[in-house]
Design an enzyme around this catalytic site. Sequence first.
Site, PDB file in Angstrom:
ATOM      1  N   THR A 107      -3.848  -0.879  -3.064  1.00 59.14           N
ATOM      2  CA  THR A 107      -4.621  -0.796  -1.808  1.00 59.14           C
ATOM      3  C   THR A 107      -4.392   0.517  -1.051  1.00 59.14           C
ATOM      4  O   THR A 107      -5.342   1.266  -0.791  1.00 59.14           O
ATOM      5  CB  THR A 107      -4.254  -1.981  -0.905  1.00 59.14           C
ATOM      6  OG1 THR A 107      -2.833  -2.046  -0.771  1.00 59.14           O
ATOM      7  CG2 THR A 107      -4.757  -3.295  -1.503  1.00 59.14           C
ATOM      8  N   ARG A 364      -4.247 -11.643  -3.227  1.00 56.81           N
ATOM      9  CA  ARG A 364      -4.466 -10.401  -3.958  1.00 56.81           C
ATOM     10  C   ARG A 364      -5.748 -10.552  -4.767  1.00 56.81           C
ATOM     11  O   ARG A 364      -5.753 -10.651  -5.978  1.00 56.81           O
ATOM     12  CB  ARG A 364      -3.290 -10.067  -4.894  1.00 56.81           C
ATOM     13  CG  ARG A 364      -1.958  -9.869  -4.212  1.00 56.81           C
ATOM     14  CD  ARG A 364      -1.686  -8.480  -3.674  1.00 56.81           C
ATOM     15  NE  ARG A 364      -2.399  -8.112  -2.464  1.00 56.81           N
ATOM     16  CZ  ARG A 364      -2.178  -6.978  -1.786  1.00 56.81           C
ATOM     17  NH1 ARG A 364      -1.285  -6.113  -2.199  1.00 56.81           N
ATOM     18  NH2 ARG A 364      -2.849  -6.683  -0.697  1.00 56.81           N
TER      19      ARG A 364
END
Length: 439
Positions: A107, A364
């Site tokens: 990320t 996730r």
Amino acid sequence: MTTRDERVKAAEVAGYNTFLLKSEDVYIDLLTDSGTSAMSDRQWSGLMLGDEAYAGSRNFYNLEKAMQDIYGYKHLIPTHQGRAAEHMISQILINEGDFIPGNMYFTTTRLHQEIAGGTFVDVIISEAHDPTSLHPFKGDVDLDKFQKLIDEKGADKIPYICIATAVNMCGGQPISLANMRLVSEMAHSNGILVVHDMTRCIENAYMIKDHEEGYADKSITEITREICDLTDAATMSSKKDHLVNIGGFLAVNDPELADKARNMVVVYEGLHTYGGMAGRDMEALAIGIRECAEYEHIRARVEQVRYLGAKLDGEGIPIVKPVGTHGVFLDARKFLDHLDQDQFPAQALAAEIYIDSGVRAMERGNVSAGRGPDGENRKPPLELVRLTIPRRVYTQAHMDVVAESIMEVYDHRGKVKGLEFTYEPEYLRFFQAKFKPTA
Ligand code: P71
């Protein structure tokens, strides 16, 4: 401990986002292994040896020496944590319109590449996107994908390839040294640098010792050195492998690159001999660098993760296999197969596990992946809930409690509702987003 009613309320107040829960309301905290490990007696002693001079603290030199001894990179630029190192390397090496291949996105890493004007390109092997594939090194790069990118865009548009060890987003999956050697050769023969995201490099080294041919008799430090020697620079979040609550660094071999980074660190972090850390933080970190490479430690750490994984797998719970290094990842797509991916099954499952037992996990999946340039949810192939295990904190008995809770949620999985956004921030939305159950 809290009651179920209290947790129902806490989940609602947190907008069904486990990042927004108060830690007081959490029983077993498996949100992350980042900054949550237990420091040793030696590391705590290091805190008492802080040299808090503004410049040239002796703790900096201890840190520099520990990094050079274990990883072998020439220059150390300390930062307050990993993303600050990612920011600097991205700003220094990436030009507008560049492409940055990598073995799966992370990320913060991808965001810093994008802010610098680059586009991330996934070149990990396809097995990494399949929770059921038993490939032993799912962190490996697909060399055909890498070559194709070079052919299509030109090597001059690719400043570096980002190679993560123990790839986080696909389950803490290791890359093999055999693959890394080929990647490094391909990159260097095209004038492309190799930047190593070595946040969990020691965990990867353990996996190589455990099951890559020819490495059973090599030490963790020998394997780690072999990995790092194939790369030109590294970003590190020391909050993982290094067993500290805060800290990180950028490490590079090229002296010119080091000068650029030292010049940049004073703008964003602090002087180049502390980079956002106190002297005492650097001392604890220097000690952690040496401790984490001890075989008994890393073996206990990874085997505890495997213990939880084997337990859940034995009960038929859908998890990412093989079990990786830092956590067990539930396959939320399979777990909640009645939900569409745009109802955020992994987000809903993490909230449900919290409500069941007070165990805190992390989404996730589709929420973490964010929106693509077209404004649509990226809908990544992996829709996962991560049960992340801090180092040296929990016992196997805690793992048993976690497994019981997951089994209970699995029994009533059909009743779990999907979620929709009530608030969606622009950057790294998963941290602060809020949701409500869909009707
Ligand atoms: C983890 C974290 C912390 C985190 C970060 C972003 C979203 C959710 C949780 C941090 C990493 C990491 C890798 C491979 C760089 C960073 C950034 N991981 N690379 O897994 O895993 O480091 O947090 O120190 O800035 O919970 P930083």
